[in-house]
Design a protein around this motif. Sequence first.
Motif, mmCIF file in Angstrom:
data_model
loop_
_atom_site.group_PDB
_atom_site.id
_atom_site.type_symbol
_atom_site.label_atom_id
_atom_site.label_comp_id
_atom_site.label_asym_id
_atom_site.label_seq_id
_atom_site.Cartn_x
_atom_site.Cartn_y
_atom_site.Cartn_z
ATOM 1 N N GLY A 28 93.770 -66.277 -10.996
ATOM 2 C CA GLY A 28 94.040 -66.700 -12.367
ATOM 3 C C GLY A 28 94.994 -67.860 -12.474
ATOM 4 N N GLY A 29 95.868 -68.044 -11.505
ATOM 5 C CA GLY A 29 96.803 -69.161 -11.507
ATOM 6 C C GLY A 29 97.808 -69.092 -12.643
ATOM 7 N N LEU A 30 98.268 -70.262 -13.058
ATOM 8 C CA LEU A 30 99.253 -70.335 -14.137
ATOM 9 C C LEU A 30 98.695 -69.835 -15.462
ATOM 10 N N LYS A 31 97.397 -69.904 -15.623
ATOM 11 C CA LYS A 31 96.773 -69.490 -16.889
ATOM 12 C C LYS A 31 96.964 -68.007 -17.141
ATOM 13 N N VAL A 32 96.708 -67.186 -16.137
ATOM 14 C CA VAL A 32 96.877 -65.738 -16.279
ATOM 15 C C VAL A 32 98.349 -65.360 -16.157
ATOM 16 N N LEU A 33 99.094 -66.093 -15.344
ATOM 17 C CA LEU A 33 100.520 -65.798 -15.176
ATOM 18 C C LEU A 33 101.282 -65.973 -16.485
ATOM 19 N N SER A 34 100.914 -66.996 -17.269
ATOM 20 C CA SER A 34 101.583 -67.202 -18.552
ATOM 21 C C SER A 34 101.213 -66.140 -19.570
ATOM 22 N N GLN A 35 100.048 -65.502 -19.404
ATOM 23 C CA GLN A 35 99.650 -64.434 -20.310
ATOM 24 C C GLN A 35 100.333 -63.116 -19.963
ATOM 25 N N LYS A 36 100.413 -62.807 -18.693
ATOM 26 C CA LYS A 36 100.987 -61.525 -18.267
ATOM 27 C C LYS A 36 102.510 -61.537 -18.327
ATOM 28 N N PHE A 37 103.122 -62.602 -17.824
ATOM 29 C CA PHE A 37 104.586 -62.655 -17.722
ATOM 30 C C PHE A 37 105.093 -63.971 -18.320
ATOM 31 N N PRO A 38 105.096 -64.109 -19.640
ATOM 32 C CA PRO A 38 105.571 -65.359 -20.251
ATOM 33 C C PRO A 38 107.085 -65.499 -20.149
ATOM 34 N N GLY A 39 107.527 -66.665 -19.687
ATOM 35 C CA GLY A 39 108.940 -66.982 -19.656
ATOM 36 C C GLY A 39 109.738 -66.330 -18.557
ATOM 37 N N SER A 40 109.099 -65.822 -17.491
ATOM 38 C CA SER A 40 109.835 -65.140 -16.423
ATOM 39 C C SER A 40 109.714 -65.821 -15.072
ATOM 40 N N LEU A 41 108.569 -66.378 -14.757
ATOM 41 C CA LEU A 41 108.322 -66.894 -13.417
ATOM 42 C C LEU A 41 108.150 -68.406 -13.354
ATOM 43 N N VAL A 42 108.031 -69.072 -14.485
ATOM 44 C CA VAL A 42 107.680 -70.483 -14.517
ATOM 45 C C VAL A 42 108.893 -71.297 -14.920
ATOM 46 N N SER A 43 109.064 -72.436 -14.263
ATOM 47 C CA SER A 43 110.113 -73.388 -14.597
ATOM 48 C C SER A 43 109.483 -74.607 -15.239
ATOM 49 N N GLY A 44 109.908 -74.928 -16.452
ATOM 50 C CA GLY A 44 109.365 -76.070 -17.172
ATOM 51 C C GLY A 44 108.333 -75.663 -18.199
ATOM 52 N N PRO A 45 107.949 -76.567 -19.091
ATOM 53 C CA PRO A 45 106.936 -76.257 -20.121
ATOM 54 C C PRO A 45 105.553 -76.098 -19.515
ATOM 55 N N LEU A 46 104.812 -75.145 -20.039
ATOM 56 C CA LEU A 46 103.482 -74.860 -19.519
ATOM 57 C C LEU A 46 102.497 -75.962 -19.881
ATOM 58 N N PRO A 47 101.448 -76.141 -19.088
ATOM 59 C CA PRO A 47 100.403 -77.120 -19.430
ATOM 60 C C PRO A 47 99.666 -76.700 -20.694
ATOM 61 N N PRO A 48 98.973 -77.630 -21.357
ATOM 62 C CA PRO A 48 98.264 -77.282 -22.598
ATOM 63 C C PRO A 48 97.204 -76.207 -22.419
ATOM 64 N N VAL A 49 96.559 -76.161 -21.258
ATOM 65 C CA VAL A 49 95.532 -75.140 -21.033
ATOM 66 C C VAL A 49 96.146 -73.748 -21.037
#
Length: 338
Positions: free
Chosen positions: A237-258
């Motif tokens: 799933g990559g960043l797309k599924v990661l942003s859905q399951k765990f928003p604001g916990s594992l990613v540094s910086g603003p998410l891509p538009p997709v």
Amino acid sequence: MSLKQGIGSAEYLVKRVPKNVKYQHIKSKLDTGCSLTKYMEKVEYMKSNYRYKKDEIFKRLKVTTFAQLILQVASVSEHNLSLSECELNTPEDALSVASEELESLTVRSAERQDARDIHTARSTLLSVINGTGELSVEQSPDPESSLDSDRPYPDCPYLLLDVRHRDQYDSCHIISAHSFPATFLHRTMNPYTKEVLEYKNAPGKIIIVYDEDEHIASQAATIMCQRGFENLFMLSGGLKVLSQKFPGSLVSGPLPPVCVSSSDSVRGRRVSPPSGHTRAEQRWRFTADELNHLTVQLEEVLLPSNNSSRMSSRISSVSSQSARSRQSSSSCSSRPWR
């Protein structure tokens, strides 16, 4: 004489209630079991977020499994750090360490004074011959410290690789991820970095590749598996599924538009994509607040799948308690009164 007259019109049986787009994301909390609607929603979700193929030669890693791996690695490293601090804080060890440090300081001061007299003349001669300036022995970097700083945790069991372009990695990436563009694999000489070579088929270690929507990561994982990588996994799933399951916990910086559009459309929110180019902070470790937030989100994600088992366990525990109470009441009633 027969009366062929019905009550009402037959059109009302076929007519459906019009849907309101404003409340389309709201769903009932009552779980009525398996249905065709839920199955079709699951199929659409899989098609929009994953790119499964029949001829995949690489292994997949779920986002929830990756989150559990991060929590386990962080807890183990924290436990080892606390043990080392406790060992150093003991009185006997502190005295021995202090005495050893005093002795070493006296010896080093004498050796450095002698070495400076010899090294200054030699370094100036070598600098003239080689065309370089004087080299300071005291300020030389320690290779072991630089090696540890390149890793998220000491002896980390996983190596996270971002196979997107370098600009996309600089704008947004998962914390503790290394930039490894997929174009490196097309090089004739030295296509791998030193981290990749250290983790390649190493016992007890894995390599994880990811991108935004599995488009680039699947190709990179296929090429690396064909070249002999046996411990390679692709983050499903990559960043797309990661942003859905765990928003604001594992990613540094603003998410891509997709990723922003997909994660917010599920919750029924409308958020505009980030404007301008912002550079993400490059960090190799997670903070305590991020780990606590990740733990709470992981429990919320895993709870729905375990509702049936928990309900069955609760029912079995209630039935066992009732059976025990019945047995105790029957044994008390059978006893003779004294």
